[in-house]
Design a protein around this motif. Sequence first.
Motif, PDB file in Angstrom:
ATOM      1  N   PHE A   1       0.851  -1.185   0.000  1.00  0.00           N
ATOM      2  CA  PHE A   1       0.000   0.000   0.000  1.00  0.00           C
ATOM      3  C   PHE A   1       0.893   1.243   0.000  1.00  0.00           C
ATOM      4  O   PHE A   1       1.864   1.318   0.765  1.00  0.00           O
TER       5      PHE A   1
ATOM      6  N   ILE B   1      -3.574   4.506  -1.741  1.00  0.00           N
ATOM      7  CA  ILE B   1      -4.651   4.850  -0.822  1.00  0.00           C
ATOM      8  C   ILE B   1      -4.331   6.175  -0.140  1.00  0.00           C
ATOM      9  O   ILE B   1      -3.166   6.595  -0.093  1.00  0.00           O
ATOM     10  N   PRO B   2      -5.339   6.871   0.411  1.00  0.00           N
ATOM     11  CA  PRO B   2      -5.082   8.143   1.099  1.00  0.00           C
ATOM     12  C   PRO B   2      -4.181   7.943   2.309  1.00  0.00           C
ATOM     13  O   PRO B   2      -4.180   6.874   2.935  1.00  0.00           O
ATOM     14  N   ARG B   3      -3.423   8.971   2.635  1.00  0.00           N
ATOM     15  CA  ARG B   3      -2.512   8.888   3.779  1.00  0.00           C
ATOM     16  C   ARG B   3      -3.252   8.522   5.066  1.00  0.00           C
ATOM     17  O   ARG B   3      -2.730   7.761   5.896  1.00  0.00           O
ATOM     18  N   GLN B   4      -4.447   9.033   5.236  1.00  0.00           N
ATOM     19  CA  GLN B   4      -5.201   8.736   6.450  1.00  0.00           C
ATOM     20  C   GLN B   4      -5.467   7.238   6.591  1.00  0.00           C
ATOM     21  O   GLN B   4      -5.363   6.676   7.683  1.00  0.00           O
ATOM     22  N   ALA B   5      -5.794   6.579   5.481  1.00  0.00           N
ATOM     23  CA  ALA B   5      -6.016   5.134   5.512  1.00  0.00           C
ATOM     24  C   ALA B   5      -4.712   4.390   5.784  1.00  0.00           C
ATOM     25  O   ALA B   5      -4.687   3.362   6.473  1.00  0.00           O
ATOM     26  N   LEU B   6      -3.612   4.913   5.255  1.00  0.00           N
ATOM     27  CA  LEU B   6      -2.305   4.301   5.487  1.00  0.00           C
ATOM     28  C   LEU B   6      -1.901   4.449   6.954  1.00  0.00           C
ATOM     29  O   LEU B   6      -1.303   3.538   7.535  1.00  0.00           O
ATOM     30  N   ASP B   7      -2.226   5.595   7.549  1.00  0.00           N
ATOM     31  CA  ASP B   7      -1.941   5.811   8.970  1.00  0.00           C
ATOM     32  C   ASP B   7      -2.579   4.711   9.816  1.00  0.00           C
ATOM     33  O   ASP B   7      -1.958   4.185  10.747  1.00  0.00           O
ATOM     34  N   LYS B   8      -3.818   4.361   9.502  1.00  0.00           N
ATOM     35  CA  LYS B   8      -4.522   3.336  10.273  1.00  0.00           C
ATOM     36  C   LYS B   8      -3.878   1.969  10.088  1.00  0.00           C
ATOM     37  O   LYS B   8      -3.758   1.192  11.037  1.00  0.00           O
ATOM     38  N   ARG B   9      -3.464   1.664   8.875  1.00  0.00           N
ATOM     39  CA  ARG B   9      -2.817   0.366   8.635  1.00  0.00           C
ATOM     40  C   ARG B   9      -1.498   0.247   9.395  1.00  0.00           C
ATOM     41  O   ARG B   9      -1.103  -0.833   9.807  1.00  0.00           O
TER      42      ARG B   9
ATOM     43  N   SER C   1       0.967   5.631  -0.173  1.00  0.00           N
ATOM     44  CA  SER C   1       0.212   6.874   0.019  1.00  0.00           C
ATOM     45  C   SER C   1       0.086   7.637  -1.295  1.00  0.00           C
ATOM     46  O   SER C   1       1.065   7.829  -2.017  1.00  0.00           O
TER      47      SER C   1
END
Length: 248
Positions: free
Chosen positions: A28, A55-63, A30
């Motif tokens: 994944f 994917i958006p950075r926010q979604a990557l933060d969660k992963r 960003s």
Amino acid sequence: MSQKVTVFGLHAVRSVLTQHPDRLIELFVSRERQDASVAEVIGQAEAIGIRPQWIPRQALDKRAEFGNHQGVVATIKALPPLNENDFSTLIEKAQGAPLFLVLDNVTDPHNLGACMRTADAAGATAVVVPKDKSAQITPTVRKVACGAVDNIPLVVVTNLARALRTLQDLNVWVVGTAGEADKSLYQIDFKGPLALVMGAEGKGMRRLTRETCDELASIPLDGSVSSLNVSVASGVCLFEAVRQRHAN
């Protein structure tokens, strides 16, 4: 079915792609980061047939559990866990005298990651930790270890004192570190098969662990501090063993 784990950060993901590309499942990236470093990782993944998912950075933060992922997160196949039954095989495969780093209830994942990185740099045979009340492999440990998690075996044992006795039965000399020890690490022969035992942050080794050791050693401290961080202390001890083994 193989267990999956998350790896994040450019160095950690690049290490997997370079050394164990067959373990990569997903990558994944960003959408907000497109530069040469990320492009290199993407190129490595595409070379083995894995297309990145933007994917958006926010979604990557969660992963990445809000860790510093640097724009890349990967899902990989986890290595099978090792236990004390694997000691004999590890010793047989060791190049020269085996060198184990044993961590007694080190609970901080940053310290475990730093210790694994140092152990890998020193050419250690394996890192040994107890199953309970100890940090285990997490994305944070992988990030701090800078790829060492995929290079140096981690042995997880149910009973640490019993595991140390197993090593002793395999002719491995067990040296524990303690500030009050009569001998300094510079007075002990580290050239043979060796297990270095480091205590937990602030508390040191547990009583039973200490009593199981063949010998205790201290790190001479000339300044005002009374102790070192466990990862720093591990580095001092491991590289004294390296120094002695390379002396000739």
